[in-house]
Design a protein around this motif. Structure first.
Motif, PDB file in Angstrom:
ATOM      1  N   PHE A 198       3.846   2.725  -9.021  1.00  0.00           N
ATOM      2  CA  PHE A 198       4.317   1.675  -9.922  1.00  0.00           C
ATOM      3  C   PHE A 198       3.139   0.987 -10.616  1.00  0.00           C
ATOM      4  O   PHE A 198       3.151   0.800 -11.835  1.00  0.00           O
ATOM      5  N   ASN A 199       2.099   0.632  -9.857  1.00  0.00           N
ATOM      6  CA  ASN A 199       0.918  -0.026 -10.437  1.00  0.00           C
ATOM      7  C   ASN A 199       0.181   0.887 -11.409  1.00  0.00           C
ATOM      8  O   ASN A 199      -0.256   0.443 -12.475  1.00  0.00           O
ATOM      9  N   LEU A 200       0.041   2.163 -11.053  1.00  0.00           N
ATOM     10  CA  LEU A 200      -0.632   3.093 -11.951  1.00  0.00           C
ATOM     11  C   LEU A 200       0.160   3.272 -13.243  1.00  0.00           C
ATOM     12  O   LEU A 200      -0.419   3.374 -14.328  1.00  0.00           O
ATOM     13  N   THR A 201       1.483   3.289 -13.144  1.00  0.00           N
ATOM     14  CA  THR A 201       2.317   3.422 -14.340  1.00  0.00           C
ATOM     15  C   THR A 201       2.154   2.214 -15.241  1.00  0.00           C
ATOM     16  O   THR A 201       2.063   2.348 -16.473  1.00  0.00           O
ATOM     17  N   ASN A 202       2.071   1.020 -14.672  1.00  0.00           N
ATOM     18  CA  ASN A 202       1.844  -0.176 -15.476  1.00  0.00           C
ATOM     19  C   ASN A 202       0.483  -0.132 -16.164  1.00  0.00           C
ATOM     20  O   ASN A 202       0.352  -0.541 -17.316  1.00  0.00           O
ATOM     21  N   ARG A 203      -0.520   0.380 -15.470  1.00  0.00           N
ATOM     22  CA  ARG A 203      -1.848   0.496 -16.084  1.00  0.00           C
ATOM     23  C   ARG A 203      -1.833   1.509 -17.228  1.00  0.00           C
ATOM     24  O   ARG A 203      -2.488   1.308 -18.257  1.00  0.00           O
ATOM     25  N   VAL A 204      -1.065   2.590 -17.080  1.00  0.00           N
ATOM     26  CA  VAL A 204      -0.942   3.578 -18.150  1.00  0.00           C
ATOM     27  C   VAL A 204      -0.303   2.946 -19.374  1.00  0.00           C
ATOM     28  O   VAL A 204      -0.750   3.157 -20.511  1.00  0.00           O
ATOM     29  N   VAL A 205       0.732   2.153 -19.169  1.00  0.00           N
ATOM     30  CA  VAL A 205       1.417   1.504 -20.290  1.00  0.00           C
ATOM     31  C   VAL A 205       0.465   0.545 -21.001  1.00  0.00           C
ATOM     32  O   VAL A 205       0.406   0.512 -22.237  1.00  0.00           O
ATOM     33  N   LEU A 217      -3.942   9.052 -14.643  1.00  0.00           N
ATOM     34  CA  LEU A 217      -2.844  10.011 -14.703  1.00  0.00           C
ATOM     35  C   LEU A 217      -2.978  11.075 -13.620  1.00  0.00           C
ATOM     36  O   LEU A 217      -1.976  11.489 -13.015  1.00  0.00           O
ATOM     37  N   GLY A 218      -4.204  11.505 -13.349  1.00  0.00           N
ATOM     38  CA  GLY A 218      -4.424  12.486 -12.293  1.00  0.00           C
ATOM     39  C   GLY A 218      -4.081  11.940 -10.923  1.00  0.00           C
ATOM     40  O   GLY A 218      -3.459  12.626 -10.103  1.00  0.00           O
ATOM     41  N   LYS A 219      -4.473  10.711 -10.681  1.00  0.00           N
ATOM     42  CA  LYS A 219      -4.170  10.095  -9.386  1.00  0.00           C
ATOM     43  C   LYS A 219      -2.672   9.894  -9.224  1.00  0.00           C
ATOM     44  O   LYS A 219      -2.104  10.152  -8.157  1.00  0.00           O
ATOM     45  N   ARG A 220      -1.995   9.460 -10.304  1.00  0.00           N
ATOM     46  CA  ARG A 220      -0.543   9.271 -10.245  1.00  0.00           C
ATOM     47  C   ARG A 220       0.153  10.599  -9.995  1.00  0.00           C
ATOM     48  O   ARG A 220       1.103  10.671  -9.214  1.00  0.00           O
ATOM     49  N   LYS A 221      -0.335  11.658 -10.605  1.00  0.00           N
ATOM     50  CA  LYS A 221       0.259  12.978 -10.412  1.00  0.00           C
ATOM     51  C   LYS A 221       0.115  13.438  -8.961  1.00  0.00           C
ATOM     52  O   LYS A 221       1.057  13.984  -8.376  1.00  0.00           O
ATOM     53  N   ARG A 222      -1.062  13.195  -8.372  1.00  0.00           N
ATOM     54  CA  ARG A 222      -1.260  13.579  -6.971  1.00  0.00           C
ATOM     55  C   ARG A 222      -0.337  12.785  -6.055  1.00  0.00           C
ATOM     56  O   ARG A 222       0.234  13.334  -5.106  1.00  0.00           O
ATOM     57  N   LEU A 223      -0.180  11.492  -6.338  1.00  0.00           N
ATOM     58  CA  LEU A 223       0.716  10.672  -5.513  1.00  0.00           C
ATOM     59  C   LEU A 223       2.169  11.109  -5.682  1.00  0.00           C
ATOM     60  O   LEU A 223       2.936  11.124  -4.715  1.00  0.00           O
ATOM     61  N   LEU A 224       2.561  11.463  -6.908  1.00  0.00           N
ATOM     62  CA  LEU A 224       3.931  11.943  -7.137  1.00  0.00           C
ATOM     63  C   LEU A 224       4.175  13.258  -6.407  1.00  0.00           C
ATOM     64  O   LEU A 224       5.263  13.468  -5.850  1.00  0.00           O
ATOM     65  N   GLY A 239       0.794  -1.218   0.000  1.00  0.00           N
ATOM     66  CA  GLY A 239       0.000   0.000   0.000  1.00  0.00           C
ATOM     67  C   GLY A 239       0.822   1.261   0.000  1.00  0.00           C
ATOM     68  O   GLY A 239       0.273   2.355   0.082  1.00  0.00           O
ATOM     69  N   SER A 240       2.140   1.139  -0.119  1.00  0.00           N
ATOM     70  CA  SER A 240       2.987   2.318  -0.079  1.00  0.00           C
ATOM     71  C   SER A 240       2.773   3.185  -1.312  1.00  0.00           C
ATOM     72  O   SER A 240       2.280   2.732  -2.345  1.00  0.00           O
ATOM     73  N   VAL A 241       3.156   4.428  -1.214  1.00  0.00           N
ATOM     74  CA  VAL A 241       2.988   5.368  -2.311  1.00  0.00           C
ATOM     75  C   VAL A 241       3.783   4.904  -3.527  1.00  0.00           C
ATOM     76  O   VAL A 241       3.302   4.961  -4.662  1.00  0.00           O
ATOM     77  N   PHE A 284       6.947  13.768  -3.581  1.00  0.00           N
ATOM     78  CA  PHE A 284       7.941  14.831  -3.742  1.00  0.00           C
ATOM     79  C   PHE A 284       8.051  15.655  -2.468  1.00  0.00           C
ATOM     80  O   PHE A 284       9.148  16.007  -2.033  1.00  0.00           O
ATOM     81  N   LYS A 285       6.907  15.972  -1.874  1.00  0.00           N
ATOM     82  CA  LYS A 285       6.902  16.819  -0.681  1.00  0.00           C
ATOM     83  C   LYS A 285       7.383  16.084   0.565  1.00  0.00           C
ATOM     84  O   LYS A 285       7.978  16.690   1.452  1.00  0.00           O
ATOM     85  N   THR A 286       7.140  14.786   0.646  1.00  0.00           N
ATOM     86  CA  THR A 286       7.471  14.050   1.868  1.00  0.00           C
ATOM     87  C   THR A 286       8.835  13.370   1.818  1.00  0.00           C
ATOM     88  O   THR A 286       9.537  13.335   2.823  1.00  0.00           O
TER      89      THR A 286
END
Length: 92
Positions: free
Chosen positions: A25-32, A55-62, A18-20, A66-68
């Protein structure tokens, strides 16, 4: 299809599922997978909407990563071979 689909989970699988990092990683695989799908089905607009949501969800997680934890963010970006965040890169 792509090297991202068959990417080794060695460094990511050590962390919790469940880590960020794992979620990105999973969202990137789904995008591909969806981009491969669009090569055959270019007018599948409902799937395009799903891609935009992913893509929106991946951007929010990124942004959160980035901040943490900037070091983990940079490692993940390099490992997955995706672009970093636009606004965040201008500050660096």
């Amino acid at each position: 299809m792509s090297k991202s689909l068959f990417m080794d989970l060695s460094s990511i699988s050590e962390k919790k599922k469940g880590s960020v990092e794992f979620q990105i990683f999973n969202l990137t695989n789904r995008v591909v997978k969806l981009t491969y799908h669009f090569q055959k089905h270019g007018k599948d607009y409902s799937s395009q909407r799903g891609l935009w949501k992913i893509l929106g969800k991946r951007k929010r997680l990124l942004t959160y990563l980035f901040k943490t934890n900037f070091v983990s963010y940079e490692n993940l970006i390099n490992q997955l071979g995706i672009r970093g965040l636009k606004k965040m890169n201008e500050k660096s």
